[in-house]
Enzyme design. Structure first.
Site, PDB file in Angstrom:
ATOM      1  N   HIS A   1      61.554 -15.615   1.561  1.00  0.00           N
ATOM      2  CA  HIS A   1      60.536 -14.744   2.166  1.00  0.00           C
ATOM      3  C   HIS A   1      59.951 -15.455   3.382  1.00  0.00           C
ATOM      4  O   HIS A   1      60.683 -15.781   4.300  1.00  0.00           O
ATOM      5  CB  HIS A   1      59.497 -14.406   1.088  1.00  0.00           C
ATOM      6  CG  HIS A   1      58.526 -13.325   1.424  1.00  0.00           C
ATOM      7  ND1 HIS A   1      58.631 -12.514   2.510  1.00  0.00           N
ATOM      8  CD2 HIS A   1      57.389 -12.930   0.782  1.00  0.00           C
ATOM      9  CE1 HIS A   1      57.618 -11.646   2.535  1.00  0.00           C
ATOM     10  NE2 HIS A   1      56.842 -11.881   1.491  1.00  0.00           N
ATOM     11  N   HIS A   5      68.094  -8.750   5.559  1.00  0.00           N
ATOM     12  CA  HIS A   5      66.798  -8.161   5.197  1.00  0.00           C
ATOM     13  C   HIS A   5      67.040  -7.059   4.171  1.00  0.00           C
ATOM     14  O   HIS A   5      68.035  -6.344   4.238  1.00  0.00           O
ATOM     15  CB  HIS A   5      66.109  -7.564   6.441  1.00  0.00           C
ATOM     16  CG  HIS A   5      64.641  -7.395   6.261  1.00  0.00           C
ATOM     17  ND1 HIS A   5      64.108  -6.312   5.628  1.00  0.00           N
ATOM     18  CD2 HIS A   5      63.613  -8.191   6.599  1.00  0.00           C
ATOM     19  CE1 HIS A   5      62.795  -6.426   5.596  1.00  0.00           C
ATOM     20  NE2 HIS A   5      62.460  -7.560   6.180  1.00  0.00           N
ATOM     21  N   ASP A  51      62.315 -14.153  11.059  1.00  0.00           N
ATOM     22  CA  ASP A  51      62.207 -15.616  10.926  1.00  0.00           C
ATOM     23  C   ASP A  51      63.234 -16.388  11.750  1.00  0.00           C
ATOM     24  O   ASP A  51      63.154 -17.617  11.823  1.00  0.00           O
ATOM     25  CB  ASP A  51      62.366 -16.005   9.452  1.00  0.00           C
ATOM     26  CG  ASP A  51      61.177 -15.507   8.630  1.00  0.00           C
ATOM     27  OD1 ASP A  51      61.387 -14.776   7.657  1.00  0.00           O
ATOM     28  OD2 ASP A  51      60.039 -15.827   9.019  1.00  0.00           O
TER      29      ASP A  51
END
Ligand code: SDX
Length: 422
Positions: A261, A301, A357
């Site tokens: 995450h 994702h 990210d």
């Protein structure tokens, strides 16, 4: 064709027909068929756990909107505090509302001296800043016993304001402790991002390039909310027991800490450093495809099966930051990884694209943040998303304490066996 779904229980011939609204149908249909029947859905991959008006995602089209406003427009024209107001209140503030909101946040950035002088000194010298932040968020709640009165709107609003305002102060406190530097108090003459960077880096004078201040604000906007992600789900689950918002947000931050995450931005930079050179990228990609060397962190994702729109904006922001800081040498490896992965069927077939990210860590590193602070930087703005969902949950008449059922796969009933007979 009617917008309904009909489910038939072949064991009894009983059928039930329920409406499909916005792509969702009520699980109560199953309860109607047979109350002892449950839908097995590990990780809630096919489950809408709540109704929410805060953030809209379209994973196939790569769309992200906060209260209907496209993330691209907010990143270009808005500020983090204005976006925080939007997420919490549902509308963009007018000039007076924004001035009042900003003034309120700015005047709640200080934390109790006991947090700084006693609580934080209890950590080990090499404590991970994210572990410190999770603990500090829960501890913060112990200074505000009225936070338990979650049914009083004025009290709820006060806690929301306090936590949003104090997250940068807690984050900077954790960092300064981890490097043995004296704590820098908030400077309420500065903008939200500038105040945070000042608390992080000030030793004597501290001059901040406005391009870096703006980049920090854009990163805060992009990380503010993301629908029912793991951390926000934790906020909602813990909040559904009517725990105070600080304890619920600490649970959300703990979920964000995980490398699958919010911990992925830290894992990406470690991965790029381990790869070491663009010539090593093809071999690394083969290792990932072969199930060795772990996952391609920063890719993939649960919702986006297209480019994460935030990744596109962050990539642009990275170039703006590098104009001031100089290019992060890991950028070439990241660009090569993206190029090779996006042309490889392994990733294309699984619809794996760069997510939020993949590039953010490169910016944080160029701004001087140690890798261990990256997830802390994610948590600061995500506190608004957690709190917006928390207040939505508290006001949702259809919500109750979260308590899913299970598919029991354990032993049948059996009698106790005395130790002498085992
Ligand atoms: C965030 O939910 C949110 O909104 C989160 C977030 C937010 O704003 O809150 O967007 C922030 O958490 C972004 C994601 C950051 N995490 C990473 O970058 C870690 C690497 N990515 C993954 O581990 C993965 O993609 C997830 C966790 C993000 C999503 O995983 P899913 O949806 O559970 O998909 P999966 O694990 O079932 O994978 C499906 C397939 C598998 O292959 P097969 O078993 O079918 O052969 O894709 C493969 C996986 O092995 N796969 C990857 C991969 N991600 C999935 N293979 C290599 N590298 C990857 N990154």
């Amino acid at each position: 064709m009617p917008d309904t779904i009909t489910i038939t229980d072949d064991r009894t011939g009983k059928t039930v027909t329920v409406p499909i609204t916005d792509g969702v149908f009520p699980a109560s249909a199953v309860r109607e068929l047979d109350p002892s029947l449950y839908i097995y859905d590990p990780a809630y991959m096919q489950t809408a756990a709540c109704k929410s008006a805060i953030t809209f995602l379209d994973g196939d089209a790569g769309i992200l909107r906060y209260r209907g406003y496209p993330i691209e427009q907010l990143a270009e024209h808005s500020t983090y505090l204005e976006v925080a107001y939007l997420l919490l209140n549902g509308e963009l503030p007018d000039a007076q509302q924004l001035e009042t909101w900003t003034d309120d946040v700015v005047h709640h950035t200080f934390i109790h001296e006991n947090m700084r002088k006693r609580f934080v000194d209890g950590f080990h010298y090499d404590a991970h800043p994210m572990g410190m932040l999770v603990s500090s968020m829960a501890a913060l709640g112990t200074f505000y016993n009225d936070a338990k009165d979650i049914h009083d709107k004025a009290t709820r609003d006060k806690q929301i304001l306090r936590l949003i305002a104090k997250m940068p102060t807690l984050a900077a406190m954790c960092y300064r402790f981890s490097v043995g530097l004296p704590f820098v108090y908030p400077n309420n003459d500065l903008s939200f991002p500038a105040n945070f960077l000042n608390m992080m880096w000030k030793i004597g004078d501290y001059d901040l390039d406005p391009r870096l201040e703006r980049a920090m604000d854009v990163l805060f906007i992009l990380h503010a909310d993301h629908e029912q992600n793991c951390g926000t789900t934790a906020m909602r689950v813990v909040g559904s027991s009517h725990a105070d918002p600080y304890s619920s947000a600490a649970a959300a931050a703990a979920a964000l800490y995980g490398p699958l995450h919010g911990g992925a931005n830290e894992a990406v930079v470690r991965m790029l450093s381990d790869i070491g050179h663009i010539d090593n990228v093809p071999a690394f990609i083969e290792e990932v495809k072969g199930g060795k060397g772990g996952r391609l962190m920063g890719f993939g994702h649960r919702v986006y099966k297209n480019y994460d729109p935030r990744a596109t904006i962050i990539k642009q922001t990275a170039y703006e930051v590098f104009e001031v800081t100089g290019k992060n040498p890991l950028l070439d490896i990241a660009l090569k990884l993206e190029e090779v992965a996006l042309s490889d069927p392994y990733f294309a077939d699984r619809k794996l694209y760069p997510n939020v990210d993949f590039y953010s860590g490169l910016i944080y590193q160029a701004l001087g943040f140690p890798v261990a602070m990256f997830t802390v930087l994610f948590a600061i703005p995500r506190s608004v998303g957690w709190l917006a969902h928390w207040q939505e949950l508290i006001g949702d008449k259809e919500q109750k304490i979260s308590r899913p059922r299970q598919w029991y796969s354990g032993s049948e009933a059996r009698d106790y066996v005395p130790l002498s007979s085992r």
